[in-house]
Write an enzyme that holds these catalytic residues in place. Structure first.
Site, short mmCIF file in Angstrom:
data_model
loop_
_atom_site.label_atom_id
_atom_site.label_comp_id
_atom_site.label_asym_id
_atom_site.label_seq_id
_atom_site.Cartn_x
_atom_site.Cartn_y
_atom_site.Cartn_z
N SER A 1 -7.98 9.75 2.14
CA SER A 1 -7.75 8.33 1.85
C SER A 1 -6.66 7.76 2.74
O SER A 1 -5.57 8.33 2.86
CB SER A 1 -7.35 8.15 0.39
OG SER A 1 -8.44 8.36 -0.46
N GLY B 1 -7.45 13.35 -0.02
CA GLY B 1 -6.44 13.50 1.02
C GLY B 1 -6.80 12.74 2.28
O GLY B 1 -5.96 12.43 3.11
N HIS C 1 -3.84 2.73 -2.98
CA HIS C 1 -3.80 3.77 -4.01
C HIS C 1 -3.08 5.04 -3.55
O HIS C 1 -2.73 5.90 -4.37
CB HIS C 1 -5.21 4.10 -4.53
CG HIS C 1 -6.06 4.91 -3.60
ND1 HIS C 1 -7.02 4.36 -2.77
CD2 HIS C 1 -6.11 6.25 -3.36
CE1 HIS C 1 -7.61 5.32 -2.09
NE2 HIS C 1 -7.08 6.48 -2.43
N ASP D 1 -7.26 -2.77 -1.70
CA ASP D 1 -6.80 -1.38 -1.58
C ASP D 1 -6.24 -1.09 -0.20
O ASP D 1 -6.45 -0.01 0.36
CB ASP D 1 -7.92 -0.40 -1.92
CG ASP D 1 -7.37 1.01 -2.23
OD1 ASP D 1 -6.15 1.11 -2.50
OD2 ASP D 1 -8.15 1.98 -2.18
#
Length: 485
Positions: free
Chosen positions: A226, A224, A122, A152
């Site tokens: 992630s 941020g 993502h 993901d």
């Protein structure tokens, strides 16, 4: 003379008091010093980890071109209601929209000296441009090697050599209570380090990814972070920081990370094949509930996953797995939930023959199945409990014949059963999750193809306060226990 003795005794008493006080305070001082030393050791460990892992953590900036539906969205909201003529008369010809650039940010970490970087899908999904900034402030354009939306996980690459590399650990060795450190770029603040512990393992059904086996942590994770690493006390990456549970949009003490073992498997497949190759069993599955243990004649306390349907042409059908089987072990690994089975099947080598231990009609047996490759069109979903059946009086349920017209409208062509025409509000059927339009195909493991079959089956239920039903909703089937207790 007596006076002198009194003074001497007074001095002696004072000295004794001081000595006794020291006897009591010395252990406390010593204990405090030991505790401080331990804290200093822990602090030094955090410093060492930050220095060791930090250089391999990167900031990822993305740009994406987005087209707006209209430069003036408010009138557009009324277009459907008032019609185009009205809109043109009062607002003129509306522009068809404009393009603008949308920026995003995230984190990642270098896994090879020649520039491979692990991050979240993502973070880089649909990006037109990806810029990677290293800890030493050097910037590089990055290319996407491969992405896997189901987990993901994404792999990107920059053209560089002799880069610092993050050491990857083994997420299977984690235990609740272990210290962990999150490093990343929350809100664009690069090289931010936060610490916490492992709060839980194996979190699933979060609703974020198709394949979920999250590590839960209370280390502060914010937007941020992630794609950044979650690191153990040995300086090894054991997870990819992915999401937070929050009602405010910020940190609230619950963060989730993808286990590094899952990420490593995805990365290897993406680099080698350009896609993720997963195993496929070909079953629709659901959780075994305590009510189902009794209905399926299972030993008390049995956990596992119930086969709600067997897909045509899949390995399960080919090797004899049937609807209603309860799988309790797969390839030597215990199965306690649909998520566990799904994740284990996914990483099983294609073509491998595995032993599947299951209960059928209350009897335990083992079936050997050869695993096929998941191509993306197959369905092997974990289904949360849904539909049930019931009589009108006791269970609040009404049914009708499945006619050709109804079958066509509901997508039940080539299916057999009876259709639920009404579910009374607050009834056992409603509480069990049954809906109007669900197709009842079994009651207490008896096949239902007509109203006569249904009436006979419900008559057999008699004074029982619950029954087991198999229902189809759209393309999915599920077993449901309807209870009037």
């Amino acid at each position: 003379m007596r006076r002198v003795l009194t003074q001497n005794f007074s001095h002696i008493a004072t000295v004794a008091t001081i000595v006794c006080a020291l006897c009591f305070t010395m252990p406390a001082i010593q204990a405090s010093a030991e505790a401080t030393a331990k804290l200093q050791d822990l602090s030094q460990a955090f410093r060492d980890i930050a220095k060791e892992v930090g250089p391999a953590v990167v900031f990822i900036g993305t740009e994406q071109t987005v087209k707006s539906s209209s430069n003036s969205p408010t009138p557009e909201q009324f277009r459907e209601f008032f019609g185009d003529d009205f809109m043109r008369r009062f607002f003129g010809e509306m522009p068809q929209g404009r393009e603008y650039k949308q920026e995003g940010l995230g984190s990642g970490f270098i896994t090879s000296a020649d520039g491979y970087i692990l991050t979240n899908n993502h973070v880089v999904e649909n990006a037109d441009k990806i810029t990677v900034t290293l800890a030493d402030k050097r910037e590089f354009k990055a290319e996407v090697v491969g992405t896997d939306p189901k987990s993901d996980v994404a792999v990107i690459k920059i053209q560089a050599d002799n880069l610092p590399v993050a050491k990857l650990g083994d997420s299977e060795t984690l235990e609740v209570g272990d210290w962990v450190i999150a490093i990343g770029t929350p809100f664009g603040l690069s090289q931010t380090v936060t610490a916490g512990i492992i709060s839980a393992e194996g979190r699933s059904n979060i609703g974020i990814n198709d394949y979920e086996d999250f590590i839960q942590t209370d280390a502060a994770i914010n937007p941020g972070n992630s794609g950044g690493p979650l690191v153990n006390i040995n300086g090894e990456v054991i997870g990819i920081n992915t999401a937070i549970f929050s009602r405010s949009g910020g940190y609230q003490g619950i963060g989730f990370a993808i286990p590094i073992n899952m990420a490593k498997s995805v990365q290897e497949s993406l680099i080698k094949n350009g896609k993720v190759i997963r195993g496929w069993l070909g079953v629709m599955i659901q959780q075994v509930t305590p009510e189902m243990v009794k209905q399926f004649d299972l030993p008390e306390g049995t956990t596992g996953t119930l086969v709600g349907d067997v897909l045509k042409g899949g390995p399960a059908q080919e090797y004899g797995i049937q609807r209603g089987d309860v799988i309790v072990e797969f390839d030597g690994k215990p199965i306690d939930s649909p998520t566990t089975l799904k994740n284990i099947v996914a990483v099983t080598e294609i073509g491998k023959k595995v032993d599947v231990v299951l209960y059928r009609n209350g009897k335990k047996q083992t079936i050997q199945v050869k695993i096929a490759e998941q191509t993306g069109n197959e369905k092997q979903a974990s289904k949360r409990g849904t539909p049930d059946e019931a009589t009108i009086e006791k269970f609040g349920l009404s049914v009708q014949e499945l006619t050709k017209d109804i079958a066509g409208q509901l997508g039940y062509d080539n299916e057999k059963g009876v259709v639920i025409s009404n579910v009374e509000q607050g009834s056992p059927a409603a509480e069990a999750g049954l809906r109007r339009g669900d197709l009842i195909q079994e009651i207490n493991k008896t096949t239902i193809e007509s109203l006569d079959d249904y009436n006979k089956a419900m008559k057999a239920v008699g004074d029982e306060k619950s029954f087991l039903t198999l229902i189809r909703r759209g393309e999915n089937t599920s077993y449901v226990v309807v209870s009037a207790e």
